[in-house]
Design a protein around this motif. Sequence first.
Motif, PDB file in Angstrom:
ATOM      1  N   ILE A  52       0.884  -1.170   0.000  1.00  0.00           N
ATOM      2  CA  ILE A  52       0.000   0.000   0.000  1.00  0.00           C
ATOM      3  C   ILE A  52       0.919   1.216   0.000  1.00  0.00           C
ATOM      4  CG2 ILE A  52      -1.818   1.271   1.194  1.00  0.00           C
ATOM      5  CD1 ILE A  52      -2.586  -1.361   2.578  1.00  0.00           C
ATOM      6  N   THR A  53       0.875   1.991  -1.072  1.00  0.00           N
ATOM      7  CA  THR A  53       1.820   3.090  -1.251  1.00  0.00           C
ATOM      8  C   THR A  53       1.087   4.395  -1.528  1.00  0.00           C
ATOM      9  OG1 THR A  53       3.369   1.505  -2.266  1.00  0.00           O
ATOM     10  CG2 THR A  53       3.840   3.853  -2.558  1.00  0.00           C
ATOM     11  N   PRO A  54       1.381   5.463  -0.779  1.00  0.00           N
ATOM     12  CA  PRO A  54       0.767   6.758  -1.092  1.00  0.00           C
ATOM     13  C   PRO A  54       1.208   7.252  -2.467  1.00  0.00           C
ATOM     14  CG  PRO A  54       1.742   6.773   1.108  1.00  0.00           C
ATOM     15  CD  PRO A  54       2.236   5.525   0.422  1.00  0.00           C
ATOM     16  N   LEU A  55       0.258   7.699  -3.265  1.00  0.00           N
ATOM     17  CA  LEU A  55       0.558   8.272  -4.571  1.00  0.00           C
ATOM     18  C   LEU A  55       0.471   9.794  -4.535  1.00  0.00           C
ATOM     19  CD1 LEU A  55      -1.479   5.855  -6.873  1.00  0.00           C
ATOM     20  CD2 LEU A  55       1.010   5.963  -6.652  1.00  0.00           C
ATOM     21  N   ALA A  56      -0.489  10.284  -3.779  1.00  0.00           N
ATOM     22  CA  ALA A  56      -0.720  11.719  -3.615  1.00  0.00           C
ATOM     23  C   ALA A  56      -1.508  11.871  -2.320  1.00  0.00           C
ATOM     24  CB  ALA A  56      -1.500  12.285  -4.804  1.00  0.00           C
ATOM     25  N   SER A  57      -1.885  13.078  -2.008  1.00  0.00           N
ATOM     26  CA  SER A  57      -2.680  13.297  -0.798  1.00  0.00           C
ATOM     27  C   SER A  57      -3.974  12.490  -0.877  1.00  0.00           C
ATOM     28  CB  SER A  57      -2.998  14.785  -0.652  1.00  0.00           C
ATOM     29  OG  SER A  57      -3.820  15.014   0.470  1.00  0.00           O
ATOM     30  N   ASN A  58      -4.154  11.579   0.077  1.00  0.00           N
ATOM     31  CA  ASN A  58      -5.368  10.760   0.173  1.00  0.00           C
ATOM     32  C   ASN A  58      -5.572   9.827  -1.020  1.00  0.00           C
ATOM     33  OD1 ASN A  58      -6.173  12.065   2.638  1.00  0.00           O
ATOM     34  ND2 ASN A  58      -6.864  13.795   1.412  1.00  0.00           N
ATOM     35  N   THR A  59      -4.518   9.509  -1.732  1.00  0.00           N
ATOM     36  CA  THR A  59      -4.593   8.576  -2.858  1.00  0.00           C
ATOM     37  C   THR A  59      -3.538   7.496  -2.678  1.00  0.00           C
ATOM     38  OG1 THR A  59      -5.330  10.349  -4.338  1.00  0.00           O
ATOM     39  CG2 THR A  59      -4.544   8.334  -5.365  1.00  0.00           C
ATOM     40  N   PHE A  60      -3.950   6.239  -2.849  1.00  0.00           N
ATOM     41  CA  PHE A  60      -3.065   5.118  -2.562  1.00  0.00           C
ATOM     42  C   PHE A  60      -3.012   4.138  -3.734  1.00  0.00           C
ATOM     43  CE2 PHE A  60      -4.835   6.721   1.347  1.00  0.00           C
ATOM     44  CZ  PHE A  60      -3.728   6.846   2.177  1.00  0.00           C
ATOM     45  N   GLN A  61      -1.820   3.609  -3.962  1.00  0.00           N
ATOM     46  CA  GLN A  61      -1.643   2.483  -4.871  1.00  0.00           C
ATOM     47  C   GLN A  61      -1.653   1.212  -4.023  1.00  0.00           C
ATOM     48  OE1 GLN A  61       2.281   1.084  -5.914  1.00  0.00           O
ATOM     49  NE2 GLN A  61       1.814   1.330  -8.099  1.00  0.00           N
ATOM     50  N   VAL A  62      -2.511   0.267  -4.397  1.00  0.00           N
ATOM     51  CA  VAL A  62      -2.592  -1.014  -3.710  1.00  0.00           C
ATOM     52  C   VAL A  62      -2.249  -2.115  -4.706  1.00  0.00           C
ATOM     53  CG1 VAL A  62      -4.069  -2.640  -2.465  1.00  0.00           C
ATOM     54  CG2 VAL A  62      -4.353  -0.173  -2.105  1.00  0.00           C
ATOM     55  N   ILE A  63      -1.299  -2.962  -4.335  1.00  0.00           N
ATOM     56  CA  ILE A  63      -0.936  -4.107  -5.164  1.00  0.00           C
ATOM     57  C   ILE A  63      -1.467  -5.368  -4.497  1.00  0.00           C
ATOM     58  CG2 ILE A  63       0.920  -5.434  -6.233  1.00  0.00           C
ATOM     59  CD1 ILE A  63       0.669  -2.635  -7.371  1.00  0.00           C
ATOM     60  N   LEU A  64      -2.306  -6.096  -5.214  1.00  0.00           N
ATOM     61  CA  LEU A  64      -2.885  -7.345  -4.724  1.00  0.00           C
ATOM     62  C   LEU A  64      -2.274  -8.529  -5.460  1.00  0.00           C
ATOM     63  CD1 LEU A  64      -6.684  -6.361  -4.711  1.00  0.00           C
ATOM     64  CD2 LEU A  64      -5.079  -6.242  -2.792  1.00  0.00           C
ATOM     65  N   GLN A  65      -2.098  -9.617  -4.750  1.00  0.00           N
ATOM     66  CA  GLN A  65      -1.636 -10.860  -5.357  1.00  0.00           C
ATOM     67  C   GLN A  65      -2.727 -11.912  -5.212  1.00  0.00           C
ATOM     68  OE1 GLN A  65       1.616 -11.641  -6.958  1.00  0.00           O
ATOM     69  NE2 GLN A  65       0.049 -13.052  -7.705  1.00  0.00           N
ATOM     70  N   PRO A  66      -3.492 -12.167  -6.285  1.00  0.00           N
ATOM     71  CA  PRO A  66      -4.535 -13.205  -6.203  1.00  0.00           C
ATOM     72  C   PRO A  66      -3.932 -14.585  -5.945  1.00  0.00           C
ATOM     73  CG  PRO A  66      -4.802 -11.826  -8.171  1.00  0.00           C
ATOM     74  CD  PRO A  66      -3.450 -11.534  -7.608  1.00  0.00           C
ATOM     75  N   LEU A  67      -4.608 -15.363  -5.117  1.00  0.00           N
ATOM     76  CA  LEU A  67      -4.150 -16.731  -4.876  1.00  0.00           C
ATOM     77  C   LEU A  67      -4.483 -17.630  -6.064  1.00  0.00           C
ATOM     78  CD1 LEU A  67      -4.967 -17.288  -1.098  1.00  0.00           C
ATOM     79  CD2 LEU A  67      -3.042 -16.112  -2.177  1.00  0.00           C
ATOM     80  N   GLN A 107       3.641  -8.796 -15.078  1.00  0.00           N
ATOM     81  CA  GLN A 107       4.408  -9.920 -14.551  1.00  0.00           C
ATOM     82  C   GLN A 107       3.890 -10.339 -13.178  1.00  0.00           C
ATOM     83  OE1 GLN A 107       8.576  -9.118 -14.398  1.00  0.00           O
ATOM     84  NE2 GLN A 107       9.152 -11.250 -14.050  1.00  0.00           N
ATOM     85  N   GLY A 108       3.727 -11.617 -12.991  1.00  0.00           N
ATOM     86  CA  GLY A 108       3.368 -12.144 -11.690  1.00  0.00           C
ATOM     87  C   GLY A 108       1.887 -12.196 -11.400  1.00  0.00           C
ATOM     88  N   GLY A 109       1.054 -11.723 -12.323  1.00  0.00           N
ATOM     89  CA  GLY A 109      -0.389 -11.792 -12.131  1.00  0.00           C
ATOM     90  C   GLY A 109      -0.927 -10.859 -11.075  1.00  0.00           C
ATOM     91  N   GLU A 110      -0.169  -9.814 -10.734  1.00  0.00           N
ATOM     92  CA  GLU A 110      -0.628  -8.873  -9.723  1.00  0.00           C
ATOM     93  C   GLU A 110      -1.754  -7.998 -10.260  1.00  0.00           C
ATOM     94  OE1 GLU A 110       2.886  -6.701  -8.812  1.00  0.00           O
ATOM     95  OE2 GLU A 110       3.746  -8.275  -7.554  1.00  0.00           O
ATOM     96  N   LEU A 111      -2.528  -7.427  -9.342  1.00  0.00           N
ATOM     97  CA  LEU A 111      -3.584  -6.475  -9.664  1.00  0.00           C
ATOM     98  C   LEU A 111      -3.274  -5.166  -8.958  1.00  0.00           C
ATOM     99  CD1 LEU A 111      -6.691  -8.801  -9.133  1.00  0.00           C
ATOM    100  CD2 LEU A 111      -5.593  -8.229 -11.311  1.00  0.00           C
ATOM    101  N   GLU A 112      -3.302  -4.078  -9.718  1.00  0.00           N
ATOM    102  CA  GLU A 112      -2.987  -2.757  -9.162  1.00  0.00           C
ATOM    103  C   GLU A 112      -4.249  -1.908  -9.098  1.00  0.00           C
ATOM    104  OE1 GLU A 112      -0.308   1.211 -10.295  1.00  0.00           O
ATOM    105  OE2 GLU A 112       0.152  -0.737 -11.203  1.00  0.00           O
ATOM    106  N   LEU A 113      -4.480  -1.276  -7.952  1.00  0.00           N
ATOM    107  CA  LEU A 113      -5.603  -0.361  -7.760  1.00  0.00           C
ATOM    108  C   LEU A 113      -5.075   1.007  -7.372  1.00  0.00           C
ATOM    109  CD1 LEU A 113      -7.943  -2.597  -5.528  1.00  0.00           C
ATOM    110  CD2 LEU A 113      -7.755  -2.595  -8.023  1.00  0.00           C
TER     111      LEU A 113
END
Length: 237
Positions: A10-25, A57-63
């Motif tokens: 979970i990484t801040p991108l800007a004020s009150n905005t976050f990048q979330v990287i999910l790894q589906p099982l 790569q890796g099948g990750e999902l980015e939000l």
Amino acid sequence: MTTKCRVKTITPLASNTFQVILQPLTPIEFEAGQYLFVVMGANDKRPFSIANSPYSQGGELELHIGAAEHNRYALDVVDLMRDAQATNSEIDIDAPHGSATISLNSDRPMLLIAGGTGFSYVRSILDYCIAHNKPNPIYLYWGAKQEEQLYALSELRQLEKDQNHFHFIPVVELSAKEWKGKVGNVLQAIETDFESLEHFDIYIAGRFEMAGAARDIFTRHKHAKKERMFADAYSFI
């Protein structure tokens, strides 16, 4: 399809905005421009565009999640992600969804329009085009209230230098003295810059009222083809 995911980062991108990287099982197959639901409860699923290319790569999902204090709808999701990461537990998602996907066989120039974190939708489409050397001219207009909310500004400006067929036009409502780009409403900027949108494929993500206004303005005044305008909002308005 519902599947479980690990929250990698979970990484801040800007004020009150976050990048979330999910790894589906379980691997998720999706198309550029689709979205997923984060499952909060039996009758509570919250949609977010998938920001990365289907072939990442890796099948990750980015939000990209805009989660200001006044927006509990999104902030609750970020809190869920933080709790899952802290406890090394899993969350449930329902994916993929959405029909406003990239038109793979079209050779028409592309107009990508984003408001705020709606950038995540067009980012998936842009990444797909670049990764697959799709030669269509691409124009990306990204509107935000302030420059600080354009969290991929430097990256997109570099991409514009590297890709001759890609054109990036940021638009802010409130500008600082140092701002060199366009100021005002993103749809008005497009109206000014294009005499006709007749031959474009147009992809839009932002508030429903923005998507509705774009369809009305561009079909009435810029010769855009309604059937060549794509947005998840059009399934609901």
